[in-house]
Design an enzyme around this catalytic site. Sequence first.
Site, short mmCIF file in Angstrom:
data_model
loop_
_atom_site.label_atom_id
_atom_site.label_comp_id
_atom_site.label_asym_id
_atom_site.label_seq_id
_atom_site.Cartn_x
_atom_site.Cartn_y
_atom_site.Cartn_z
N TYR A 154 -1.88 -9.52 15.30
CA TYR A 154 -1.72 -8.41 14.33
C TYR A 154 -2.71 -7.29 14.64
CZ TYR A 154 -2.61 -5.75 10.04
OH TYR A 154 -2.84 -4.74 9.15
N LEU A 170 2.60 4.13 7.48
CA LEU A 170 2.10 2.83 7.02
C LEU A 170 3.01 1.68 7.43
CD1 LEU A 170 1.55 4.99 4.36
CD2 LEU A 170 0.16 3.02 3.77
N ALA A 171 4.24 1.98 7.87
CA ALA A 171 5.19 0.90 8.19
C ALA A 171 4.60 0.01 9.27
CB ALA A 171 6.52 1.49 8.66
N ALA A 172 4.56 -1.28 8.99
CA ALA A 172 4.06 -2.23 9.99
C ALA A 172 4.36 -3.64 9.52
CB ALA A 172 2.55 -2.08 10.16
N THR A 230 -6.20 -0.55 10.08
CA THR A 230 -7.04 -1.57 9.47
C THR A 230 -8.39 -1.66 10.18
OG1 THR A 230 -7.23 -3.97 9.34
CG2 THR A 230 -5.70 -3.16 10.95
N ASP A 231 -9.39 -2.19 9.47
CA ASP A 231 -10.69 -2.43 10.12
C ASP A 231 -10.63 -3.63 11.06
OD1 ASP A 231 -10.49 -4.42 8.22
OD2 ASP A 231 -12.50 -4.15 7.39
N GLU A 232 -9.52 -4.39 11.01
CA GLU A 232 -9.44 -5.59 11.86
C GLU A 232 -9.39 -5.23 13.35
OE1 GLU A 232 -6.85 -8.72 10.49
OE2 GLU A 232 -6.92 -7.95 8.45
N SER A 250 -1.97 -5.42 17.75
CA SER A 250 -0.83 -4.50 17.65
C SER A 250 -1.25 -3.23 16.90
CB SER A 250 0.37 -5.16 16.99
OG SER A 250 0.14 -5.38 15.60
N LYS A 251 -2.11 -3.36 15.89
CA LYS A 251 -2.58 -2.17 15.18
C LYS A 251 -3.51 -1.35 16.08
CE LYS A 251 -1.91 -1.06 11.47
NZ LYS A 251 -0.82 -0.22 10.88
N LEU A 290 12.90 -2.05 4.94
CA LEU A 290 13.10 -3.09 3.92
C LEU A 290 13.07 -4.49 4.55
CD1 LEU A 290 15.77 -1.46 1.55
CD2 LEU A 290 13.28 -1.35 1.43
N SER A 338 2.61 -6.85 8.70
CA SER A 338 1.23 -6.80 8.22
C SER A 338 0.55 -8.15 8.02
CB SER A 338 1.19 -6.04 6.88
OG SER A 338 1.82 -6.81 5.87
N LYS A 362 -0.26 -13.11 0.56
CA LYS A 362 -1.65 -12.76 0.87
C LYS A 362 -2.61 -13.52 -0.05
CE LYS A 362 -0.43 -9.65 3.99
NZ LYS A 362 -0.23 -8.24 3.91
N ILE A 384 0.84 -1.20 0.00
CA ILE A 384 0.00 0.00 0.00
C ILE A 384 0.87 1.26 0.00
CG2 ILE A 384 -1.81 1.28 1.22
CD1 ILE A 384 -2.70 -1.42 2.44
P1 NAD Z 1 3.39 -4.61 3.55
O1 NAD Z 1 3.85 -5.72 4.44
O2 NAD Z 1 3.26 -4.86 2.08
O3 NAD Z 1 4.34 -3.35 3.73
C1 NAD Z 1 4.80 -2.93 4.99
C2 NAD Z 1 6.05 -2.08 4.78
O4 NAD Z 1 6.47 -1.60 6.06
C3 NAD Z 1 7.23 -2.87 4.20
O5 NAD Z 1 7.83 -2.14 3.15
C4 NAD Z 1 8.17 -3.03 5.38
O6 NAD Z 1 9.54 -3.10 5.02
C5 NAD Z 1 7.86 -1.79 6.19
N1 NAD Z 1 8.19 -1.96 7.62
C6 NAD Z 1 7.79 -2.99 8.43
N2 NAD Z 1 8.30 -2.82 9.67
C7 NAD Z 1 9.02 -1.66 9.62
C8 NAD Z 1 9.76 -0.94 10.58
N3 NAD Z 1 9.91 -1.40 11.83
N4 NAD Z 1 10.36 0.21 10.21
C9 NAD Z 1 10.23 0.69 8.94
N5 NAD Z 1 9.56 0.04 7.98
C10 NAD Z 1 8.95 -1.12 8.32
O7 NAD Z 1 2.00 -4.14 4.16
P2 NAD Z 1 0.75 -3.42 3.47
O8 NAD Z 1 -0.27 -4.44 3.15
O9 NAD Z 1 1.24 -2.50 2.41
O10 NAD Z 1 0.20 -2.56 4.70
C11 NAD Z 1 0.65 -1.22 4.92
C12 NAD Z 1 -0.10 -0.61 6.09
O11 NAD Z 1 -1.50 -0.58 5.81
C13 NAD Z 1 0.04 -1.39 7.40
O12 NAD Z 1 0.13 -0.45 8.45
C14 NAD Z 1 -1.24 -2.19 7.50
O13 NAD Z 1 -1.57 -2.45 8.83
C15 NAD Z 1 -2.22 -1.23 6.85
N6 NAD Z 1 -3.39 -1.87 6.22
C16 NAD Z 1 -3.24 -2.92 5.34
C17 NAD Z 1 -4.36 -3.47 4.74
C18 NAD Z 1 -4.23 -4.58 3.71
O14 NAD Z 1 -5.25 -5.13 3.25
N7 NAD Z 1 -3.03 -4.95 3.27
C19 NAD Z 1 -5.64 -2.97 5.03
C20 NAD Z 1 -5.76 -1.91 5.94
C21 NAD Z 1 -4.62 -1.36 6.51
#
Ligand code: NAD
Length: 349
Positions: A157, A79-81, A132-134, A160-161, A33, A83, A196, A12
């Site tokens: 997960y 957004l970093a997390a 997230t809605d979770e 934590s969010k 990364l 996931s 996923k 995202i």
């Molecule tokens: P993803 O795993 O594809 O990307 C996460 C990015 O965060 C990666 O590039 C990773 O290297 C970086 N990251 C992880 N830990 C880190 C840290 N400690 N420091 C710096 N960078 C770090 O995840 P995604 O699906 O793109 O999700 C992005 C965000 O959106 C998350 O916060 C997630 O909770 C939220 N989200 C995701 C969804 C979904 O359906 N995928 C839905 C709602 C919300």
Amino acid sequence: MKILITGGAGFIGSAVVRKAIADGHEVVNLDKLTYSANLENVAGVAASRAYAFEEADVADPRRVTDIFARHQPDAVMHLAAESHNDRAIEGPMEFVVSNVVGTAVLLEAARAYWNGLPAERKAGFRFHHVSTDEVFGALGEDGAFSEATPYDPNSPYSASKAGADHLVRAWGRTYGLPVVITNCANNYGPYQFPEKLIPTVISRAMEGKSIPIYGDGRQVRDWLHVDDHAEALLLVLTRGRLQETYCIGGTPNRRNLEIVQLLCAALDKYAPANTAHADKITFVADRPGHDFRYAIDASKLKAELGWQAKTSLEDGLDETVRWYVENKDWVQRIRDRGFHSERLGLVKA
Ligand code: NAD
């Protein structure tokens, strides 16, 4: 606006980076990364003068403070997390460190930076937390999550969010930090890491393997195309009210089995096989704590900012399947890095 985007090398985050630059913003992409990051996702903007990359951990206070000082952003999109739900069940501590501690570290660095800004820049600053809605737990057969839904996370997960959301809200209330939070439904689209559901189905089907579905596939999800999410995020960042939460989603809900059947129909079109892809569907043991139904009421976002999803699920899934079929090399390069998912049997490291 110069935006510090954390997690901008992920699924995202990279869509947000690409859209922010296309919209004329400057971006500093802060990413650790981890295994799910991929700088190929932002290769199209990497040469732009509006783009800078910082490899850093959001939980590292010295690095994060230094990045604020050097880049002087006008806003943060966090957004970093970690996931992936399955990984959280196997190893929850990494999720607590990156998602909870990392958010607290980022908030503290942002607060110190914001406090030191001159008045006119201080007034315009904002910290947008992407969630997230979770965090709301599971729904029964009826109803939808809204901004008024109480938190009730069920998995490591989502807990934590939820912890991160509470910290952000508290930093807004206690310190006056200008924050905004968004809670979004499940995303899909190009560049999603192959562990996923949707990319797993596509990759396995393209290899003629069985297509695993958790439980009986009756779980209901609200699926949103990642580009619709990125558009909503930039709208909330630039026009959303501070100290508010916005739910993002609201597309017609579908059962996981229906999603997989739609994917199989698109696969029959773009990656024809000897047998219909739907014949390869197999049901595997359900994930512990797997929520039955998620749905979003996004009427606040629509009423205040005029946003609604543009991509129909049929078109979005069709386009996503075509992207994965045309970009097999993108998945292959991830496998070559040693991506390993025993349960999905996707690759051997
Ligand atoms: P993803 O795993 O594809 O990307 C996460 C990015 O965060 C990666 O590039 C990773 O290297 C970086 N990251 C992880 N830990 C880190 C840290 N400690 N420091 C710096 N960078 C770090 O995840 P995604 O699906 O793109 O999700 C992005 C965000 O959106 C998350 O916060 C997630 O909770 C939220 N989200 C995701 C969804 C979904 O359906 N995928 C839905 C709602 C919300």
